[in-house]
Motif scaffolding. Structure first.
Motif, PDB file in Angstrom:
ATOM      1  N   PRO A 204       0.830  -1.220   0.000  1.00 56.70           N
ATOM      2  CA  PRO A 204       0.000   0.000   0.000  1.00 56.70           C
ATOM      3  C   PRO A 204       0.855   1.258   0.000  1.00 56.70           C
ATOM      4  CG  PRO A 204       0.003  -1.025   2.169  1.00 56.70           C
ATOM      5  CD  PRO A 204       0.698  -1.987   1.247  1.00 56.70           C
ATOM      6  N   VAL A 205       0.299   2.330  -0.541  1.00 54.90           N
ATOM      7  CA  VAL A 205       1.038   3.580  -0.659  1.00 54.90           C
ATOM      8  C   VAL A 205       1.433   4.132   0.713  1.00 54.90           C
ATOM      9  CG1 VAL A 205      -0.984   5.107  -0.635  1.00 54.90           C
ATOM     10  CG2 VAL A 205       1.068   5.767  -1.925  1.00 54.90           C
ATOM     11  N   GLU A 206       0.725   3.723   1.755  1.00 60.30           N
ATOM     12  CA  GLU A 206       1.035   4.198   3.115  1.00 60.30           C
ATOM     13  C   GLU A 206       2.443   3.817   3.562  1.00 60.30           C
ATOM     14  OE1 GLU A 206      -3.175   4.682   2.602  1.00 60.30           O
ATOM     15  OE2 GLU A 206      -1.875   2.956   2.235  1.00 60.30           O
ATOM     16  N   GLU A 207       3.056   2.825   2.876  1.00 64.84           N
ATOM     17  CA  GLU A 207       4.410   2.388   3.237  1.00 64.84           C
ATOM     18  C   GLU A 207       5.416   3.531   3.075  1.00 64.84           C
ATOM     19  OE1 GLU A 207       7.211  -0.449   4.565  1.00 64.84           O
ATOM     20  OE2 GLU A 207       5.011  -0.458   4.543  1.00 64.84           O
ATOM     21  N   ILE A 208       5.094   4.512   2.239  1.00 62.53           N
ATOM     22  CA  ILE A 208       5.988   5.652   2.026  1.00 62.53           C
ATOM     23  C   ILE A 208       6.186   6.427   3.322  1.00 62.53           C
ATOM     24  CG2 ILE A 208       6.211   7.882   0.830  1.00 62.53           C
ATOM     25  CD1 ILE A 208       4.766   6.637  -1.528  1.00 62.53           C
ATOM     26  N   ASN A 209       5.152   6.478   4.125  1.00 66.08           N
ATOM     27  CA  ASN A 209       5.204   7.264   5.368  1.00 66.08           C
ATOM     28  C   ASN A 209       5.479   6.383   6.583  1.00 66.08           C
ATOM     29  OD1 ASN A 209       5.187   9.875   6.315  1.00 66.08           O
ATOM     30  ND2 ASN A 209       3.030   9.819   6.917  1.00 66.08           N
ATOM     31  N   ARG A 210       6.088   5.244   6.325  1.00 66.77           N
ATOM     32  CA  ARG A 210       6.328   4.288   7.411  1.00 66.77           C
ATOM     33  C   ARG A 210       7.164   4.891   8.545  1.00 66.77           C
ATOM     34  NH1 ARG A 210       9.106  -1.614   6.394  1.00 66.77           N
ATOM     35  NH2 ARG A 210       8.818  -2.465   8.488  1.00 66.77           N
ATOM     36  N   ASP A 211       8.131   5.733   8.201  1.00 63.93           N
ATOM     37  CA  ASP A 211       9.015   6.332   9.206  1.00 63.93           C
ATOM     38  C   ASP A 211       8.518   7.701   9.671  1.00 63.93           C
ATOM     39  OD1 ASP A 211      10.709   4.139   9.061  1.00 63.93           O
ATOM     40  OD2 ASP A 211      11.872   5.015   7.418  1.00 63.93           O
ATOM     41  N   LYS A 212       7.220   7.945   9.459  1.00 66.05           N
ATOM     42  CA  LYS A 212       6.591   9.194   9.936  1.00 66.05           C
ATOM     43  C   LYS A 212       7.330  10.433   9.418  1.00 66.05           C
ATOM     44  CE  LYS A 212       3.925   6.563  12.463  1.00 66.05           C
ATOM     45  NZ  LYS A 212       2.535   6.293  12.032  1.00 66.05           N
ATOM     46  N   ARG A 213       7.465  10.524   8.097  1.00 65.71           N
ATOM     47  CA  ARG A 213       8.193  11.640   7.507  1.00 65.71           C
ATOM     48  C   ARG A 213       7.284  12.812   7.173  1.00 65.71           C
ATOM     49  NH1 ARG A 213      12.877   8.862   3.791  1.00 65.71           N
ATOM     50  NH2 ARG A 213      13.069   6.942   4.968  1.00 65.71           N
ATOM     51  N   GLY A 214       6.032  12.684   7.505  1.00 64.92           N
ATOM     52  CA  GLY A 214       5.114  13.787   7.278  1.00 64.92           C
ATOM     53  C   GLY A 214       4.649  13.923   5.835  1.00 64.92           C
TER      54      GLY A 214
ATOM     55  N   ALA B 165       8.907  17.582  -1.843  1.00 63.37           N
ATOM     56  CA  ALA B 165       8.247  16.385  -1.312  1.00 63.37           C
ATOM     57  C   ALA B 165       8.156  15.297  -2.380  1.00 63.37           C
ATOM     58  CB  ALA B 165       6.859  16.742  -0.796  1.00 63.37           C
ATOM     59  N   ALA B 166       7.913  15.720  -3.626  1.00 64.64           N
ATOM     60  CA  ALA B 166       7.828  14.753  -4.728  1.00 64.64           C
ATOM     61  C   ALA B 166       9.154  14.025  -4.907  1.00 64.64           C
ATOM     62  CB  ALA B 166       7.428  15.459  -6.016  1.00 64.64           C
ATOM     63  N   TYR B 167      10.254  14.781  -4.835  1.00 61.58           N
ATOM     64  CA  TYR B 167      11.576  14.143  -4.942  1.00 61.58           C
ATOM     65  C   TYR B 167      11.820  13.194  -3.771  1.00 61.58           C
ATOM     66  CZ  TYR B 167      13.365  16.742  -8.960  1.00 61.58           C
ATOM     67  OH  TYR B 167      13.575  17.225 -10.245  1.00 61.58           O
ATOM     68  N   SER B 168      11.413  13.573  -2.589  1.00 58.95           N
ATOM     69  CA  SER B 168      11.571  12.705  -1.410  1.00 58.95           C
ATOM     70  C   SER B 168      10.765  11.421  -1.580  1.00 58.95           C
ATOM     71  CB  SER B 168      11.116  13.435  -0.143  1.00 58.95           C
ATOM     72  OG  SER B 168      11.934  14.544   0.130  1.00 58.95           O
ATOM     73  N   ILE B 169       9.536  11.567  -2.089  1.00 57.55           N
ATOM     74  CA  ILE B 169       8.675  10.398  -2.316  1.00 57.55           C
ATOM     75  C   ILE B 169       9.331   9.440  -3.301  1.00 57.55           C
ATOM     76  CG2 ILE B 169       6.498   9.662  -3.378  1.00 57.55           C
ATOM     77  CD1 ILE B 169       5.257  12.233  -2.147  1.00 57.55           C
ATOM     78  N   LYS B 170       9.868   9.989  -4.393  1.00 58.41           N
ATOM     79  CA  LYS B 170      10.509   9.139  -5.400  1.00 58.41           C
ATOM     80  C   LYS B 170      11.745   8.442  -4.842  1.00 58.41           C
ATOM     81  CE  LYS B 170       9.787   8.414  -9.166  1.00 58.41           C
ATOM     82  NZ  LYS B 170       9.032   7.289  -9.794  1.00 58.41           N
ATOM     83  N   ARG B 171      12.511   9.140  -3.988  1.00 51.33           N
ATOM     84  CA  ARG B 171      13.682   8.505  -3.389  1.00 51.33           C
ATOM     85  C   ARG B 171      13.278   7.332  -2.500  1.00 51.33           C
ATOM     86  NH1 ARG B 171      15.819  13.820  -3.143  1.00 51.33           N
ATOM     87  NH2 ARG B 171      14.938  14.135  -1.057  1.00 51.33           N
ATOM     88  N   ILE B 172      12.234   7.523  -1.723  1.00 50.42           N
ATOM     89  CA  ILE B 172      11.755   6.457  -0.845  1.00 50.42           C
ATOM     90  C   ILE B 172      11.262   5.271  -1.672  1.00 50.42           C
ATOM     91  CG2 ILE B 172      10.002   5.830   0.863  1.00 50.42           C
ATOM     92  CD1 ILE B 172      10.077   8.810   1.757  1.00 50.42           C
ATOM     93  N   VAL B 173      10.476   5.578  -2.689  1.00 46.82           N
ATOM     94  CA  VAL B 173       9.915   4.516  -3.528  1.00 46.82           C
ATOM     95  C   VAL B 173      11.023   3.783  -4.289  1.00 46.82           C
ATOM     96  CG1 VAL B 173       8.481   4.066  -5.564  1.00 46.82           C
ATOM     97  CG2 VAL B 173       7.636   5.554  -3.738  1.00 46.82           C
ATOM     98  N   ASN B 174      11.998   4.516  -4.793  1.00 43.74           N
ATOM     99  CA  ASN B 174      13.111   3.884  -5.511  1.00 43.74           C
ATOM    100  C   ASN B 174      13.882   2.929  -4.604  1.00 43.74           C
ATOM    101  OD1 ASN B 174      12.503   5.201  -7.886  1.00 43.74           O
ATOM    102  ND2 ASN B 174      13.991   6.840  -7.586  1.00 43.74           N
ATOM    103  N   ASP B 175      13.991   3.297  -3.333  1.00 44.42           N
ATOM    104  CA  ASP B 175      14.659   2.414  -2.368  1.00 44.42           C
ATOM    105  C   ASP B 175      13.843   1.133  -2.162  1.00 44.42           C
ATOM    106  OD1 ASP B 175      16.732   1.858  -0.379  1.00 44.42           O
ATOM    107  OD2 ASP B 175      15.119   2.101   1.087  1.00 44.42           O
TER     108      ASP B 175
END
Length: 301
Positions: free
Chosen positions: A58-68, A103-113
């Protein structure tokens, strides 16, 4: 006995030989083409498997570490899984209301990982029970690669054995091929041209010509292979398919530890162990051959 020939005859026989040599060389180089196809097809199959894994996250995994990160905004715009976000551009994500470019760049970095970790864990399977488009493309590429190796060897042998003779004959014939050249050529030069013409005609009409025709036909048949033929080839030669795939794209089948967990020095000694499989009535997978060498090296058979 010298054959009478015209300038047109000379040009025709030269062109015919050049055409055959070009096709033989193409058959030799086709091995690398099919090898590249195997790499690309296996990567595509891996990508398909990775997307299948990501579609369950689920997309919620992006905010797993509570990054806001505003995950709700992503979901409201149709990004419900990591697979959805992985296929989106930074520009598309930044166009969502409430998500900045940073924020978009941060999201892509998390997803790429996440994608990278999923890629490491994905291992593909080839089975007649799963004939998806991607799997079929890979089986076809492997079949073409496997069959092209023998044809390439035959073509290479034909070229190594005959090309120098053909080149010399073509050079001698070319030197007198034009009507003016022939008129002003010496008797010795005309004799060499006549002998060269005979050589080229005899090669075409002899073993070289017939073998070249067979191998060129075989190469064309490989290039026109059908998917159904490739699957039949896989059913008969599956071990060879797996060995070729492991060689071309190491790790995609899950055998990416080339030393099988052994210390480097011992692994090198085992790899260099002599092993003669001629008496076997089957072909071993790479890990099976490694196991035989290990048993021989350790003298615990």
């Amino acid at each position: 006995m010298a054959r009478p020939f015209s300038t047109t005859d000379a040009k025709r026989i030269i062109a015919r030989h050049q055409n055959i040599i070009e096709k033989l060389n193409r058959a030799v180089s086709s091995v690398e083409k099919y090898r590249t196809n195997v790499k690309e097809a296996s990567d595509a199959l891996v990508t398909q498997e990775v997307l299948r894994v990501l579609a369950d996250i689920p997309v919620e995994e992006i905010n797993r570490d509570k990054r806001g990160i505003r995950v709700k905004s992503l979901r409201d715009y149709g990004y419900r899984t990591i697979a959805d976000v992985a296929s989106a551009s930074v520009y598309s994500i930044a166009s969502i209301h409430g998500i900045s470019e940073d924020a978009a760049y941060s999201i892509k970095r998390i997803v790429n990982d996440i994608v990278s970790k999923a890629r490491q864990g994905v291992k593909i399977r080839i089975s007649t029970d799963n004939r998806s488009r991607e799997a079929t493309a890979l089986v076809l590429a492997l079949s073409q690669y496997r069959r092209s190796q023998k044809v390439a060897d035959e073509c290479r042998q034909l070229l190594n054995k005959n090309k120098q003779t053909i080149d010399y004959a073509v050079e001698d014939l070319n030197s007198s091929a034009g009507s003016l050249k022939w008129f002003f050529s010496s008797k010795a030069k005309k004799q060499r041209a006549a002998e060269a013409y005979n050589i080229l005609v005899d090669l075409i009409g002899g073993t070289y010509g017939s073998e070249a025709e067979i191998q060129i036909s075989n190469a064309d048949a490989i290039d026109r292979s059908l998917y159904s033929e490739a699957w039949k080839d896989f059913e008969t030669n599956s071990v060879r398919f797996f060995n070729n795939l492991e060689d071309i794209n190491p790790g995609v089948l899950g055998n990416d530890d080339s030393m099988y967990g052994l210390p480097e020095d011992l692994a090198r000694e085992i790899q260099e162990e002599c092993f003669f499989p001629e008496g076997l009535l089957c072909e071993l997978r790479r890990y099976q051959e490694w196991g035989v060498k290990y048993a021989l090296h350790q003298e615990r058979v």
